[in-house]
Structures are given as C-alpha cells and as structure tokens.
Design an enzyme around this catalytic site. Structure first.
Site, PDB file in Angstrom:
ATOM      1  N   PHE A  13      39.550 -11.114  23.526  1.00  0.00           N
ATOM      2  CA  PHE A  13      38.345 -11.903  23.852  1.00  0.00           C
ATOM      3  C   PHE A  13      37.272 -11.051  24.512  1.00  0.00           C
ATOM      4  O   PHE A  13      36.432 -11.568  25.246  1.00  0.00           O
ATOM      5  CB  PHE A  13      38.701 -13.100  24.751  1.00  0.00           C
ATOM      6  CG  PHE A  13      39.962 -13.825  24.377  1.00  0.00           C
ATOM      7  CD1 PHE A  13      40.266 -14.058  23.044  1.00  0.00           C
ATOM      8  CD2 PHE A  13      40.844 -14.267  25.341  1.00  0.00           C
ATOM      9  CE1 PHE A  13      41.422 -14.727  22.698  1.00  0.00           C
ATOM     10  CE2 PHE A  13      42.010 -14.934  24.992  1.00  0.00           C
ATOM     11  CZ  PHE A  13      42.297 -15.163  23.662  1.00  0.00           C
ATOM     12  N   THR A  30      42.150 -19.122   7.930  1.00  0.00           N
ATOM     13  CA  THR A  30      41.994 -18.345   9.169  1.00  0.00           C
ATOM     14  C   THR A  30      40.593 -18.520   9.748  1.00  0.00           C
ATOM     15  O   THR A  30      40.424 -18.509  10.967  1.00  0.00           O
ATOM     16  CB  THR A  30      42.305 -16.850   8.949  1.00  0.00           C
ATOM     17  OG1 THR A  30      41.482 -16.355   7.895  1.00  0.00           O
ATOM     18  CG2 THR A  30      43.763 -16.638   8.596  1.00  0.00           C
ATOM     19  N   GLY A  77      44.517 -11.048  16.340  1.00  0.00           N
ATOM     20  CA  GLY A  77      44.925 -12.433  16.177  1.00  0.00           C
ATOM     21  C   GLY A  77      44.035 -13.223  15.244  1.00  0.00           C
ATOM     22  O   GLY A  77      44.323 -14.380  14.939  1.00  0.00           O
ATOM     23  N   LYS A  94      29.310 -12.892   7.217  1.00  0.00           N
ATOM     24  CA  LYS A  94      28.620 -12.647   8.482  1.00  0.00           C
ATOM     25  C   LYS A  94      29.620 -12.479   9.621  1.00  0.00           C
ATOM     26  O   LYS A  94      29.284 -11.907  10.647  1.00  0.00           O
ATOM     27  CB  LYS A  94      27.717 -13.836   8.823  1.00  0.00           C
ATOM     28  CG  LYS A  94      26.449 -13.939   7.983  1.00  0.00           C
ATOM     29  CD  LYS A  94      25.656 -15.173   8.409  1.00  0.00           C
ATOM     30  CE  LYS A  94      24.311 -15.227   7.730  1.00  0.00           C
ATOM     31  NZ  LYS A  94      23.600 -16.493   8.055  1.00  0.00           N
ATOM     32  N   GLY A  95      30.780 -13.022   9.458  1.00  0.00           N
ATOM     33  CA  GLY A  95      31.775 -12.963  10.534  1.00  0.00           C
ATOM     34  C   GLY A  95      31.899 -14.297  11.236  1.00  0.00           C
ATOM     35  O   GLY A  95      30.920 -15.038  11.381  1.00  0.00           O
ATOM     36  N   VAL A  96      33.103 -14.607  11.637  1.00  0.00           N
ATOM     37  CA  VAL A  96      33.349 -15.824  12.410  1.00  0.00           C
ATOM     38  C   VAL A  96      34.052 -15.437  13.702  1.00  0.00           C
ATOM     39  O   VAL A  96      34.442 -14.296  13.881  1.00  0.00           O
ATOM     40  CB  VAL A  96      34.217 -16.846  11.645  1.00  0.00           C
ATOM     41  CG1 VAL A  96      33.419 -17.529  10.580  1.00  0.00           C
ATOM     42  CG2 VAL A  96      35.454 -16.187  11.079  1.00  0.00           C
ATOM     43  N   GLY A  97      34.220 -16.395  14.568  1.00  0.00           N
ATOM     44  CA  GLY A  97      34.896 -16.114  15.829  1.00  0.00           C
ATOM     45  C   GLY A  97      34.018 -16.567  16.961  1.00  0.00           C
ATOM     46  O   GLY A  97      34.058 -17.731  17.368  1.00  0.00           O
ATOM     47  N   GLU A  98      33.184 -15.643  17.422  1.00  0.00           N
ATOM     48  CA  GLU A  98      32.437 -15.956  18.632  1.00  0.00           C
ATOM     49  C   GLU A  98      31.449 -17.110  18.473  1.00  0.00           C
ATOM     50  O   GLU A  98      31.200 -17.843  19.432  1.00  0.00           O
ATOM     51  CB  GLU A  98      31.743 -14.696  19.148  1.00  0.00           C
ATOM     52  CG  GLU A  98      32.751 -13.798  19.832  1.00  0.00           C
ATOM     53  CD  GLU A  98      32.239 -12.396  20.065  1.00  0.00           C
ATOM     54  OE1 GLU A  98      31.970 -12.063  21.213  1.00  0.00           O
ATOM     55  OE2 GLU A  98      32.109 -11.634  19.089  1.00  0.00           O
TER      56      GLU A  98
HETATM   57 MO1  MOS Z   1      34.153  -9.910  21.827  1.00  0.00          MO
HETATM   58  S1  MOS Z   1      33.497 -10.596  23.613  1.00  0.00           S
HETATM   59  O1  MOS Z   1      32.910  -9.034  21.237  1.00  0.00           O
HETATM   60  O2  MOS Z   1      35.592  -9.140  21.966  1.00  0.00           O
END
Ligand code: MOS
Length: 775
Positions: free
Chosen positions: A277, A671, A504, A738-742
């Site tokens: 994180f 995912t 993860g 573009k990417g996911v996650g944050e």
């Molecule tokens: Mo993230 S806060 O860029 O690991």
C-alpha cells in the site's frame, strides 16, 4: 502501439489467479519464509523518546543472553559510505530534483531510466536511520540490532538492552510545529507546490454561493498483513536480499549506494509480497540493517518487524489540514476554487502529501489556487499511502462540493456535471480518454440515485437514519519505462520475465494473459515470472502503474518473439506460410496461420523443430512516447454510498457502495474487480476507522497494533457493486490499460461523509467519522 489488436481471447477474461493454488496451499514463498542454512535472526531495538540523543546503550546483559551473536549500536555499527543524512544536511530541492528526477521512489543511485513523463518521480531522498549517529528523531526509531541464533533469543536479548538518553524537547503538535518552507520536493512529479489561475478573490466576489471550510485527515499507517521483512545473505562482497517489497530495483540501487558496492553485486528477490500500500515502495532502515547484521555475524540474517514496529519506521500517511474555498454562480458553475493543504513530515525527510493536486484537473473553473505546505514533527517519516494526495485531497474537495450543492439546493451529481472539465484545465491538454460523464450516469442508475430525497434525515428506517452520498474519483494514469524478455520454447510453451513485483494485485495473472494474447498461446502454456533483479528492469509496483508499464513491456516482448517466429515461417520453404504476406499471418493457440485461409498454417512447435529446435527469444525496452506530452492521462469514476447511522448511538454502517470507473482496458475482469472492491474497503477504513494516535508528550505511537488500529473487517463491509465503463484509449499504454488499484479509494471517504451528512444533518470534516462526532 502500432501493433494491430487482433482477437484477444485472454485479456479481459475473469481468469482466476495463476498463483491462487500456491497461495491457498501455502506454497507461495514470502521473503521471511526463505530457508537458508545457518540463518540467524535479527531484532531491532527502537528508541523510547521522540527527540534527543542516545547517551549510552548498555548491552552487557543482552550480549550474555543465550544464543546472542551480536548487538549492534550506534557506537559499534560500521560506517556506511552512502548513508543519507537527515533533511538539514540535504541539498536544496532544486538540485536534488534534477539529480533524481525520473527515478523510482527510493532509488537514488546512478541507475536511471525509470522515469518518464507519466511516471511518478522520486520523492526527496529516503533517509533511513542506520545507526550512523546517536541522534533520535522519533519515538520508535531503530537504534540497535540484536542478532541471535533463534528469533526468540533475539527478542529476549533485545529486551535486555538498557538505553539512556539525552532527551530534548520534541515537536509533536501540528498547530505549533515549525514549517518547512520551500524545502519540499513534490512527490508526484515536476509539479509546483503552488499554482494560480485567474483571480480567486474576484471569482469569490462574483459568486452567488460560497463555502469555506477546513477538513482534516489523521495520521494513518499502512498495516499490510505481512510485516516488512528482509533476509540478507553475503557471499564475499556480493549481497542477496529476499525482501518484502514493492520495488526490487529500488532496493537494489539504494542498498548498493549506501554500502558503496557495485550495483551488480546486489541481487534482490521478491516473488510474493503480502501487501504494501505504498509502505514497501522503497527501502526503510531494516533492509540495510539486516545486511549490516549479516555481515557482522558472517551468517545469513532474517529480520522481521514486529507489528508495533510497523508504526514509525516504515512510513505512514501524514496528517493533513486542508482548507477548501469554493464559489459558484446560481446555476452551479464554479467561479473560484482555492485548496490549500498542510501536511506533517518528519525531521528526517521532507515528504509532502500532494492533497491539492487532483483539484487542479478535476473541475472547470476560471479562478483557481492550490498550495501545499509542510510541518516538521518528531514522528516517523511519511510516505506514499493508498492514492497519496487524491485520497486525502478528494475527501476535502468532494466534501466541499457537497456542501456547495446543499448551499445551492442542487443535486450533487448535477453540480459535478455542470463543472465537468472536457479538457485538462491545468495543462489545457485533451484527456487521452475520459468517461466520467458515463460513470456518473451508470453509477447513479445502478445505485438508484434518482430516488434520493435531498433533505437530511428524510430517509430514515426505524432506528437507523439512512443517507445517500456520492463523490467523484480520480487518479493519474501513470506509466514508466519497463523491460521484459519473452521466450517461445520448442515444445510450444513460452515464458516471459520482467523484474516486477506481485504485491497481491494479480500481476502474475494479468501479465500471463497479456503475454498469452501477444504470443498467440493459451494462457495455460505461458509462464510469467517476476521478482528478481537478474530479470529485465521494471519500475516499482507503485502509483497503480504496473499494468501500463510492465504490461506494455510484456506485450511488446511477446509480440517481438512472435514476430521472429513469423519471419522464420515466411523464410522457410517447408512452411505452409512460406512466401505469404506478413500482415496476413495470425498467431493463435500456438499455431501460425493465414487470416485469409486458416487451413494454411502450422504449430509453433513444428516450425521450431524444423528450424534448429532452439527457443525463440526477444527482449524489449518499452517506453512511453510523445503522447505523454500531448495528452493528459487520468482515470475517473463516481462513487455512490448508502450509510445507516443509528439515531441514538451514532454508529455508522455502510450497507452498500456502488462505483463506476473508467480505467482504460481492463486486463482481467476478476482481479480488476477485486482491486476496486479493496480500494473501496480502504476508503471505508479511511472514512470510519483508521487513525494512528501519537502521544502528545512522548511521541509514542499509542495504538500500534491491529487490535487498536482499526482496519475494516468483513463485518464493516457491505455490498460493493463494481462497474467499469469501457474505454479504448490508444495513447495511455501499449495495451490500453490505465491501471487500477488506487483509484478505488479516491472519493470514497467523501462519499461516505456526504452520506452521513444526508443521514444526520451533521457535517463531519475531521476523519475518521467516529460515533463521538455524531452524538
Ligand atoms: Mo502506492 S501508495 O503508489 O504503493
């Protein structure tokens, strides 16, 4: 990018994790599970004052304790040639930025080439504390290392170290702490801390409605399930590190620099990381201390942080105090926006939480000011955490928007649509793609937003007040240079390698899919490997940029390997494809054939067998191109939340969250959905639970465990409904991702706070929204 996109049988599919069986059987090897012969165990001793000097460390009892091999202190620690010094000794930011610009966070050696226009450049140099001096900067700082033959012996001996200090007054109060003016290098790019457009005062004077409030967010700690840990092993002057990290190459470059050894003498391995994180984006003290300890005792050393040591020595989200001033015409059009943010940093580093960055690009307004400032305290250094900047900043901005909607008696979605930015209002550039309007529409529809009655407390259900709130989400679409190697094997299988990390998110799986499609193989016949600095260099897994960065490299390497096969076939008289036009050749299911006549073709294996039986390999370096300068690249979304607040007791429940996001191409529907769910869960934590308390006199982290630092558990999380608006973005990366996650966390805290206001009529501007603030 020029590669035509043929049929894509694997990318986008909800494929289950290729590493799932390894994880559920316990076969996935995390760093601390590394078995090495003769391994010893190191435990950090940490300071118990927030500011001052170590006067004396009495290690005699510890040294006599059973199994102890070494006790390392500031007095006897080796001097490390490249150990960084605290902020006061650092270069001015201008110079530093030039030297470090474009490098991955934490990476600060001569290793370059990781940056790019869309990449997240390095923050000011990370300053781990490595017992090079007797200075104590915060309570909990590593000041000693005990090494023993077992973990238990090391823990016991660490308890026996007696420390006397020369304590000095500590700065622990954000309201009175010293500013760090002009010394902050912005961590999210070469963007200035302060921007001005138009005339905010005039815009406010013209406004029919104004809001002007201060929003605060607390210190938070990342608390991944797996604590930070490193296994260090020396072979002469060659060092191998098994590390729980988001960036193996950042670890390598920093360790090499600090120890003054060549880059090629350091190898870093990380096949699985149990969450980070942001806290594992670069090397903290324990990485170097484990190597120091291993060298001292002449054995491999394992160092695992305790949960308590996760508070302070490995970063956290700093506190912010943000003031947002908005002015709007009667129709809702923003006439002025001012967003200023002050965040806390340590006495070691100047790390700035970029809370007002998203405000620059999110809404159309002629008059805008944004500014950031820092207060320096005796706390552990802050760092990137779960959408740094956006997560904190959008809590303030999107709460203020909601307050403006109330003042204007306007629907919150309509207010945001009214101020939709069709181009990036900061740079003036067009967005590479943007489907925010569709996100509002889709999210509102799935949520049932039109059924909302605007009056606070108007939607009660028995003892529970029901509130519906919403907010906008956004996060930059970043991409860094990355490299990969793809090899097609004579038996018709293939492997692809890239020195990325699996933290993860599903990187093993999504990269397998990307590689499979580009190679023309089913994913079961492709093996994707990562996590070794002997592999082609990749950026750290930060900034939600792995899909776009590593994904582009994997795609390009696989395409290049496949093209070699095609060339081989076209030139081979024995091939059914001999003499065909290259553009007519397709690869699918391990077979090359003609698009115009699928019966004309042969398998990879047959072709390779006839042509020497050797693997066919290609390695590429993938870089973002000029499109990075031509377009503004961001993901957007809309989050809708229902809360229930108990009338008498003030508990807040979140039975459902509906989110719609546009994130470019979704590489794996399963995912990616999981990542959005997790991001929303982070947001629930930020909104309702997470807060690290620092004792105001001693600077001690008071709730430094998972019993008292609350993260959401299943009982705290209701239904999370995830939708993606499909985007075909030809500029953002070679694979359209573009990417996911944050982006999943952004806007969530405001959405919840806005729902709490709608439920109760109480506006909570101070996170987390605990029940005491509602009574
Ligand atoms: Mo993230 S806060 O860029 O690991």
């Amino acid at each position: 990018m020029s590669e035509p996109r043929g049929p894509a049988p694997s990318v986008g599919q909800p494929m289950s994790r290729v590493d799932g069986p390894l994880k559920v059987t316990g076969a996935a090897r995390y760093a601390a599970e590394t078995q090495l012969p003769n391994i010893a165990y190191a435990v950090m001793v940490t300071s118990t004052i927030p500011n001052g000097r170590v006067r004396r460390m009495d290690t005699s009892a510890a040294e006599r304790a059973p199994g102890v091999l070494a006790v390392i202190t500031p007095e006897n620690a080796p001097k490390l040639p490249g150990a960084p010094r605290p902020h006061s000794a650092q270069q001015p930011p201008q110079q530093q930025q030039q030297q470090q610009g474009g490098q991955p966070q934490g990476g600060a050696s001569s290793q370059s080439g990781q940056g790019g226009p869309g990449a997240r450049p390095a923050p000011p140099q990370r300053v781990p504390t490595l017992m090079q001096h007797d200075r104590v900067h915060y309570n909990g700082q590593p000041i000693g290392v005990v090494v023993a033959d077992t973990f238990e012996h090391a823990m016991e001996a660490a308890r026996l170290v007696r420390v006397t200090y020369a304590a000095e007054p500590a700065q622990l109060d954000m309201a009175t702490g010293p500013r760090a003016p002009g010394s902050a290098v912005h961590p999210t790019g070469n963007e200035p801390k302060r921007t001005t457009r138009g005339d905010v005062e005039r815009g406010l004077a013209e406004a029919a409605a104004r809001v002007d409030h201060t929003y605060t967010t607390p210190l938070e700690n990342h608390n991944p399930m797996e604590p930070h840990n490193t296994v260090a092993s020396w072979d002469g002057d060659r060092l191998t590190l098994y590390d729980s990290t988001q960036g193996i190459f950042s670890i390598r470059s920093t360790v090499a620099r600090i120890f003054g050894i060549p880059l090629e003498n350091v190898r870093v391995l990380s096949h699985f990381t149990g969450g980070g994180f942001g806290s594992k984006g670069g090397p903290w003290s324990h990485v170097m201390l484990s190597a120091m300890a291993a060298r001292r005792v002449g054995r491999p050393v394992k160092l695992v942080l305790t949960r308590r040591q996760m508070f302070g020595p490995v970063g956290g989200r700093p506190r912010t105090v943000q003031r947002v001033t908005l002015g709007a015409a009667a129709d809702g059009a923003l006439t002025a926006v001012r967003h200023t943010s002050v965040s806390t940093t340590s006495t070691l580093e100047d790390w700035l939480e970029p809370s007002a960055m998203a405000t620059r690009i999110l809404y159309q307004t002629p008059n805008l000011e944004t500014d950031h400032d820092l207060v320096r305290l005796n706390v552990g250094s802050p760092t990137f955490m779960r959408a740094p900047g956006e997560a904190t900043g959008l809590f303030a901005l999107e709460s203020a928007l909601d307050e403006l909607a109330v003042a204007l008696k306007m629907d919150p979605v309509a207010l945001r649509l009214k101020n939709h930015a069709d181009r990036d209002p900061h740079s003036g550039k067009p967005f590479s793609s943007k489907s925010l309007r569709e996100c509002y529409t889709l999210g509102a529809e799935r949520f049932g937003w039109p059924r909302r009655t605007p009056e606070p407390r108007s939607m009660a259900d028995g003892d529970w007040l029901v509130g519906w709130g919403m907010a906008t989400a956004t996060y930059p679409a970043r991409r860094s240079p990355a490299a990969a190697v793809a090899r097609i094997l004579p038996d018709g299988r293939a492997w692809v390698r890239a020195g990325s990390q699996e933290i993860g998110c599903g990187t093993y799986t999504a990269m397998t899919q990307v590689a499979a499609d580009a190679l023309g193989l089913p994913p079961e016949r492709v093996r994707f490997e990562l996590g070794d600095t002997d592999m082609p260099q990749n950026p750290p897994s930060v900034g939600s940029m792995t899909a776009a960065s590593t994904g582009s490299a994997v795609h390009e390497a696989a395409v290049a390997a496949r093209q070699k096969l095609v060339q081989m076939a076209l030139a081979d008289r024995a091939s059914p494809l001999f003499g065909a036009s290259e553009s007519d050749v397709r690869a699918a299911d391990g077979r090359l054939s003609l698009a115009s006549d699928a019966s004309r073709g042969e398998t990879f294996a047959a072709l390779i067998a006839r042509n020497g039986g050797q693997p066919v390999e290609a390695q590429v370096q993938s870089r973002p191109g000029p499109e990075q300068q031509q377009y503004s690249m961001h993901s957007f979304g809309a989050v809708f939340t229902e809360v229930r607040v108990h009338r008498e007791l003030g508990q807040v429940r979140v039975p459902r969250v509906v989110g719609a996001w546009g994130v470019g191409r979704v590489l794996n529907a399963k995912t990616a959905r999981s990542q959005m769910i997790s991001g929303v869960v982070w947001g629930i934590g930020q909104a309702l639970l997470e807060e690290t308390h620092v004792d105001p006199r001693l600077g001690r982290y008071v709730n430094a465990d998972l019993a008292e630092y609350h993260v959401p558990v299943n009982a705290d999380v209701g239904t999370i409904d995830v939708s993606f608006v499909e985007e075909d973005d030809p500029y953002v990366s070679a694979i359209g991702a573009k990417g996911v996650g944050e982006i999943g966390i952004t806007g969530v805290a405001a959405s919840i706070a806005n729902a709490v206001y709608h439920a109760t009529g109480k506006r909570v501007r101070d996170l987390p929204i605990t029940l005491d603030k509602l009574l």
